[in-house]
Design a protein around this motif. Structure first.
Motif, mmCIF file in Angstrom:
data_model
loop_
_atom_site.group_PDB
_atom_site.id
_atom_site.type_symbol
_atom_site.label_atom_id
_atom_site.label_comp_id
_atom_site.label_asym_id
_atom_site.label_seq_id
_atom_site.Cartn_x
_atom_site.Cartn_y
_atom_site.Cartn_z
ATOM 1 N N PRO A 108 -14.104 2.201 -15.332
ATOM 2 C CA PRO A 108 -13.835 3.632 -15.191
ATOM 3 C C PRO A 108 -14.391 4.154 -13.859
ATOM 4 O O PRO A 108 -15.465 3.747 -13.424
ATOM 5 N N ASP A 109 -13.653 5.050 -13.238
ATOM 6 C CA ASP A 109 -14.040 5.575 -11.929
ATOM 7 C C ASP A 109 -15.058 6.700 -12.103
ATOM 8 O O ASP A 109 -14.731 7.771 -12.630
ATOM 9 N N PRO A 110 -16.298 6.487 -11.646
ATOM 10 C CA PRO A 110 -17.322 7.522 -11.822
ATOM 11 C C PRO A 110 -17.071 8.767 -10.971
ATOM 12 O O PRO A 110 -17.708 9.796 -11.183
ATOM 13 N N TRP A 111 -16.148 8.683 -10.018
ATOM 14 C CA TRP A 111 -15.737 9.882 -9.273
ATOM 15 C C TRP A 111 -15.233 10.926 -10.273
ATOM 16 O O TRP A 111 -15.463 12.110 -10.124
ATOM 17 N N TYR A 112 -14.539 10.433 -11.321
ATOM 18 C CA TYR A 112 -13.976 11.320 -12.328
ATOM 19 C C TYR A 112 -14.877 11.456 -13.552
ATOM 20 O O TYR A 112 -14.991 12.535 -14.113
ATOM 21 N N THR A 113 -15.490 10.334 -13.977
ATOM 22 C CA THR A 113 -16.291 10.367 -15.209
ATOM 23 C C THR A 113 -17.702 10.899 -14.967
ATOM 24 O O THR A 113 -18.332 11.395 -15.895
ATOM 25 N N GLY A 114 -18.217 10.724 -13.748
ATOM 26 C CA GLY A 114 -19.596 11.102 -13.444
ATOM 27 C C GLY A 114 -20.616 10.129 -14.001
ATOM 28 O O GLY A 114 -21.818 10.312 -13.834
#
Length: 152
Positions: free
Chosen positions: A121-127
């Protein structure tokens, strides 16, 4: 010496984290590897990694001050033994640009079949940079072990 490139969309979150985690794992085991990362988009070319990624690496004592974001180049296909992507979109982008080949795969393909992750999962979006770290750390350990054993 194996040459590996990790690839995500912008090359500021997931792929740099994989690059530095894998490099640290290989160094810990005394395995000589050339490891780098790049993005499919080029949106962040020349920038430093996301502060969330840098914070994770700093917390692990991994120096990442030399990082500079870059985009995948056409010559990378020939230069690297493996191009390892973070998700299906990255895989599709890379297969469209290059081709389907065993040197190109998702990093989560290394996880056991019973893993709940089929992508990072992309932490740019998920944080959630911790989740990204946990997945990538496990994948990098498996990758380095398989390379060390000559299984790849």
């Amino acid at each position: 010496m194996k040459k590996i490139m990790f690839v995500c969309l912008g090359n500021i979150c997931r792929s740099p984290m994989a690059e530095y985690l894998c490099r640290a794992e290989a160094e810990k085991r005394g395995l000589a590897m050339e490891i780098t990362s790049a993005g499919t988009s080029g949106w962040h070319d020349g920038e430093y990694m996301h502060c969330g990624t840098a914070d994770v690496l700093d917390g692990l004592g991994i120096d990442s001050r030399d990082f500079v974001s870059k985009r995948v180049k056409s010559s990378d296909w020939e230069e690297f033994d493996y191009l390892i992507v973070m998700d299906d979109n990255n895989l599709c982008d890379m297969e469209t640009r290059f081709s389907k080949n065993k040197k190109l795969f998702k990093i989560t393909d290394l996880l056991p079949e019973n893993s709940r992750y089929d992508h990072v999962p992309d932490p740019w979006y998920t944080g959630n940079f911790k989740e990204t770290h946990d997945i990538l750390q496990q994948c990098c350990e498996i990758l380095v072990t398989r390379l060390q054993r000559g299984e790849m």
